[in-house]
Scaffold this motif. Structure first.
Motif, PDB file in Angstrom:
ATOM      1  N   SER A 104      54.926  52.456  42.898  1.00  0.00           N
ATOM      2  CA  SER A 104      54.205  53.740  42.885  1.00  0.00           C
ATOM      3  C   SER A 104      54.590  54.586  41.681  1.00  0.00           C
ATOM      4  O   SER A 104      53.741  55.282  41.099  1.00  0.00           O
ATOM      5  N   ASP A 105      55.868  54.511  41.298  1.00  0.00           N
ATOM      6  CA  ASP A 105      56.324  55.326  40.167  1.00  0.00           C
ATOM      7  C   ASP A 105      55.883  54.779  38.819  1.00  0.00           C
ATOM      8  O   ASP A 105      56.073  55.425  37.786  1.00  0.00           O
ATOM      9  N   ARG A 106      55.290  53.571  38.828  1.00  0.00           N
ATOM     10  CA  ARG A 106      54.804  52.969  37.586  1.00  0.00           C
ATOM     11  C   ARG A 106      53.292  52.822  37.589  1.00  0.00           C
ATOM     12  O   ARG A 106      52.743  52.026  36.827  1.00  0.00           O
ATOM     13  N   ALA A 107      52.625  53.597  38.421  1.00  0.00           N
ATOM     14  CA  ALA A 107      51.179  53.468  38.599  1.00  0.00           C
ATOM     15  C   ALA A 107      50.414  53.667  37.303  1.00  0.00           C
ATOM     16  O   ALA A 107      49.399  52.995  37.054  1.00  0.00           O
ATOM     17  N   HIS A 108      50.869  54.562  36.436  1.00  0.00           N
ATOM     18  CA  HIS A 108      50.133  54.881  35.215  1.00  0.00           C
ATOM     19  C   HIS A 108      50.765  54.264  33.963  1.00  0.00           C
ATOM     20  O   HIS A 108      50.364  54.599  32.847  1.00  0.00           O
ATOM     21  N   ASP A 109      51.731  53.370  34.152  1.00  0.00           N
ATOM     22  CA  ASP A 109      52.364  52.689  33.014  1.00  0.00           C
ATOM     23  C   ASP A 109      51.621  51.410  32.672  1.00  0.00           C
ATOM     24  O   ASP A 109      51.128  50.700  33.574  1.00  0.00           O
ATOM     25  N   ARG A 110      51.564  51.100  31.376  1.00  0.00           N
ATOM     26  CA  ARG A 110      50.886  49.874  30.957  1.00  0.00           C
ATOM     27  C   ARG A 110      51.699  48.641  31.356  1.00  0.00           C
ATOM     28  O   ARG A 110      52.926  48.622  31.244  1.00  0.00           O
ATOM     29  N   VAL A 111      51.003  47.628  31.784  1.00  0.00           N
ATOM     30  CA  VAL A 111      51.635  46.422  32.318  1.00  0.00           C
ATOM     31  C   VAL A 111      52.446  45.694  31.246  1.00  0.00           C
ATOM     32  O   VAL A 111      53.438  45.023  31.563  1.00  0.00           O
ATOM     33  N   LYS A 112      52.075  45.820  29.979  1.00  0.00           N
ATOM     34  CA  LYS A 112      52.767  45.086  28.919  1.00  0.00           C
ATOM     35  C   LYS A 112      54.251  45.437  28.853  1.00  0.00           C
ATOM     36  O   LYS A 112      55.053  44.639  28.373  1.00  0.00           O
ATOM     37  N   GLY A 113      54.654  46.593  29.370  1.00  0.00           N
ATOM     38  CA  GLY A 113      56.055  46.982  29.347  1.00  0.00           C
ATOM     39  C   GLY A 113      56.819  46.597  30.600  1.00  0.00           C
ATOM     40  O   GLY A 113      58.009  46.898  30.722  1.00  0.00           O
ATOM     41  N   PHE A 114      56.172  45.886  31.526  1.00  0.00           N
ATOM     42  CA  PHE A 114      56.805  45.521  32.787  1.00  0.00           C
ATOM     43  C   PHE A 114      57.680  44.278  32.623  1.00  0.00           C
ATOM     44  O   PHE A 114      57.409  43.403  31.795  1.00  0.00           O
ATOM     45  N   SER A 115      58.691  44.176  33.466  1.00  0.00           N
ATOM     46  CA  SER A 115      59.494  42.958  33.544  1.00  0.00           C
ATOM     47  C   SER A 115      58.693  41.878  34.265  1.00  0.00           C
ATOM     48  O   SER A 115      57.648  42.159  34.874  1.00  0.00           O
ATOM     49  N   GLY A 116      59.199  40.647  34.224  1.00  0.00           N
ATOM     50  CA  GLY A 116      58.517  39.553  34.913  1.00  0.00           C
ATOM     51  C   GLY A 116      58.405  39.806  36.409  1.00  0.00           C
ATOM     52  O   GLY A 116      57.361  39.537  37.021  1.00  0.00           O
ATOM     53  N   GLY A 117      59.473  40.351  37.005  1.00  0.00           N
ATOM     54  CA  GLY A 117      59.438  40.625  38.434  1.00  0.00           C
ATOM     55  C   GLY A 117      58.432  41.696  38.790  1.00  0.00           C
ATOM     56  O   GLY A 117      57.743  41.615  39.818  1.00  0.00           O
ATOM     57  N   MET A 118      58.318  42.724  37.957  1.00  0.00           N
ATOM     58  CA  MET A 118      57.351  43.793  38.210  1.00  0.00           C
ATOM     59  C   MET A 118      55.919  43.275  38.113  1.00  0.00           C
ATOM     60  O   MET A 118      55.041  43.645  38.909  1.00  0.00           O
ATOM     61  N   LYS A 119      55.671  42.402  37.134  1.00  0.00           N
ATOM     62  CA  LYS A 119      54.326  41.826  36.996  1.00  0.00           C
ATOM     63  C   LYS A 119      53.985  40.978  38.207  1.00  0.00           C
ATOM     64  O   LYS A 119      52.846  40.988  38.695  1.00  0.00           O
ATOM     65  N   ARG A 120      54.963  40.215  38.697  1.00  0.00           N
ATOM     66  CA  ARG A 120      54.722  39.399  39.889  1.00  0.00           C
ATOM     67  C   ARG A 120      54.391  40.283  41.089  1.00  0.00           C
ATOM     68  O   ARG A 120      53.515  39.957  41.892  1.00  0.00           O
ATOM     69  N   ARG A 121      55.082  41.403  41.215  1.00  0.00           N
ATOM     70  CA  ARG A 121      54.814  42.305  42.329  1.00  0.00           C
ATOM     71  C   ARG A 121      53.430  42.942  42.217  1.00  0.00           C
ATOM     72  O   ARG A 121      52.707  43.090  43.206  1.00  0.00           O
ATOM     73  N   LEU A 122      53.032  43.282  40.996  1.00  0.00           N
ATOM     74  CA  LEU A 122      51.693  43.852  40.802  1.00  0.00           C
ATOM     75  C   LEU A 122      50.626  42.790  41.071  1.00  0.00           C
ATOM     76  O   LEU A 122      49.564  43.087  41.638  1.00  0.00           O
ATOM     77  N   ASN A 123      50.890  41.559  40.664  1.00  0.00           N
ATOM     78  CA  ASN A 123      49.963  40.463  40.939  1.00  0.00           C
ATOM     79  C   ASN A 123      49.762  40.294  42.446  1.00  0.00           C
ATOM     80  O   ASN A 123      48.653  40.035  42.928  1.00  0.00           O
ATOM     81  N   LEU A 124      50.863  40.449  43.195  1.00  0.00           N
ATOM     82  CA  LEU A 124      50.777  40.380  44.650  1.00  0.00           C
ATOM     83  C   LEU A 124      49.964  41.553  45.187  1.00  0.00           C
ATOM     84  O   LEU A 124      49.132  41.395  46.097  1.00  0.00           O
ATOM     85  N   ALA A 125      50.175  42.747  44.614  1.00  0.00           N
ATOM     86  CA  ALA A 125      49.427  43.929  45.050  1.00  0.00           C
ATOM     87  C   ALA A 125      47.925  43.720  44.902  1.00  0.00           C
ATOM     88  O   ALA A 125      47.140  44.134  45.764  1.00  0.00           O
ATOM     89  N   VAL A 126      47.506  43.066  43.806  1.00  0.00           N
ATOM     90  CA  VAL A 126      46.085  42.772  43.586  1.00  0.00           C
ATOM     91  C   VAL A 126      45.525  41.957  44.749  1.00  0.00           C
ATOM     92  O   VAL A 126      44.429  42.230  45.258  1.00  0.00           O
ATOM     93  N   SER A 127      46.295  40.967  45.196  1.00  0.00           N
ATOM     94  CA  SER A 127      45.800  40.079  46.257  1.00  0.00           C
ATOM     95  C   SER A 127      45.742  40.763  47.613  1.00  0.00           C
ATOM     96  O   SER A 127      45.075  40.271  48.533  1.00  0.00           O
ATOM     97  N   LEU A 128      46.437  41.903  47.744  1.00  0.00           N
ATOM     98  CA  LEU A 128      46.515  42.580  49.038  1.00  0.00           C
ATOM     99  C   LEU A 128      45.578  43.769  49.150  1.00  0.00           C
ATOM    100  O   LEU A 128      45.512  44.416  50.197  1.00  0.00           O
ATOM    101  N   LEU A 129      44.838  44.084  48.075  1.00  0.00           N
ATOM    102  CA  LEU A 129      43.976  45.276  48.057  1.00  0.00           C
ATOM    103  C   LEU A 129      43.006  45.321  49.238  1.00  0.00           C
ATOM    104  O   LEU A 129      42.788  46.375  49.835  1.00  0.00           O
TER     105      LEU A 129
END
Length: 290
Positions: A104-129
């Motif tokens: 939630s605290d990274r909602a407006h941050d660009r994905v290119k600056g995310f760690s691998g774990g953060m990207k995986r978590r966001l990828n999971l969030a996409v599947s749960l929408l």
């Protein structure tokens, strides 16, 4: 091949790269058309690109499906639009999934600056929408650090506890062992075995590992004496630590009795639970290849 998944259950597809895990998940999601057979969801056959049954599925692909130049919330808006979600429902869902994956605290941050774990978590969030009933996870922890990996595994457990049916593919034994209720072991496109871990251990008749620690490294003569005893499959010594692989646990008392009679008795010993690695090797005759 044939297997089923119930609500609240996590079924692991376990096998080396090239075993067929991603192909199976592609068929279950409707992305890949089976040569023969059907995929059924609650008794209804999944067929055609526009099948309404697809709305009941969330799919996390092995390769990250995100736009690096966009923020978390912008990524979620795009994918939510693909589900034709009404605007009010989409925004509520975005807030829910970002909170679930702790971004939630990274909602407006660009994905290119995310760690691998953060990207995986966001990828999971996409599947749960769209709040799917079925979640297909293809190597969903690949490329992340151990801490992020286990955080994701805890999240998968939570989703299963909420009633989602989960299929989780991996070639990591520890992940499957810690997460899955049932395991489907694959090798070269074939199901080698499928069952609960407890039942698989019994069916495979896999060897037992006896771990023995000594105050000082045992001498070569003692090592060879143990290696030649009945029931010993393999023995590996590293200083004062010795691993003895046995056909059955019933061979252990005789070996320990022999060791305690020597001048350098063990300081500690324990039997290890049969690991999936041993089960796979017993069933396939080979180690789990990376």
């Amino acid at each position: 091949m044939s297997f089923s998944v119930e609500r609240g259950q996590i079924v692991g597809l376990l096998g080396p790269n090239g075993a067929g895990k991603s192909t199976i998940l592609g068929m279950l999601s409707g992305v890949v058309r089976p040569t023969n057979g059907t995929v059924q969801i609650a008794g209804h056959t999944l067929a055609g690109d526009a099948s309404p049954l697809k709305k009941r599925i969330g799919f996390v692909p092995q390769e990250l499906a995100l736009y690096d130049e966009l923020s978390s919330i912008e990524n979620l808006r795009i994918f939510g639009g693909l589900y034709s979600m009404p605007t009010s429902a989409l925004y509520a869902s975005i807030a829910r999934v970002l909170d679930l994956v702790k971004l939630s605290d990274r909602a407006h941050d660009r994905v290119k600056g995310f760690s691998g774990g953060m990207k995986r978590r966001l990828n999971l969030a996409v599947s749960l929408l769209h709040d799917p009933e079925i979640l297909l996870l293809d190597e969903a922890t690949a490329g992340v650090d151990p801490q992020s990996c286990w955080a994701l595994i805890e999240l998968f457990r939570q989703l299963a506890s909420e009633g989602k049916a989960i299929v989780f593919s991996t070639h990591h034994m520890a992940e499957a062992e810690s997460l899955c209720d049932h395991v489907v072991i694959l090798d070269r496109g074939q199901i080698v075995a499928r069952d609960t871990l407890r039942n698989l251990r019994g069916k495979a008749n896999a060897p037992i590992v006896l771990r023995v620690d000594f105050h000082a490294p045992p001498d070569t003569e003692m090592i060879e004496q143990i290696r030649d005893r009945p029931g010993v499959i393999d023995l590996r010594a590293n200083g004062g630590h010795v691993l003895i692989e046995l056909e059955r646990l019933s061979h252990a008392p005789g070996i320990l009795e022999h060791l305690f009679k020597g001048d350098n008795p063990p300081t500690h010993f324990e039997s290890e639970q049969v690991r999936l690695e041993s089960i796979f090797r017993t069933l396939t005759g080979s180690t789990l290849r990376d």
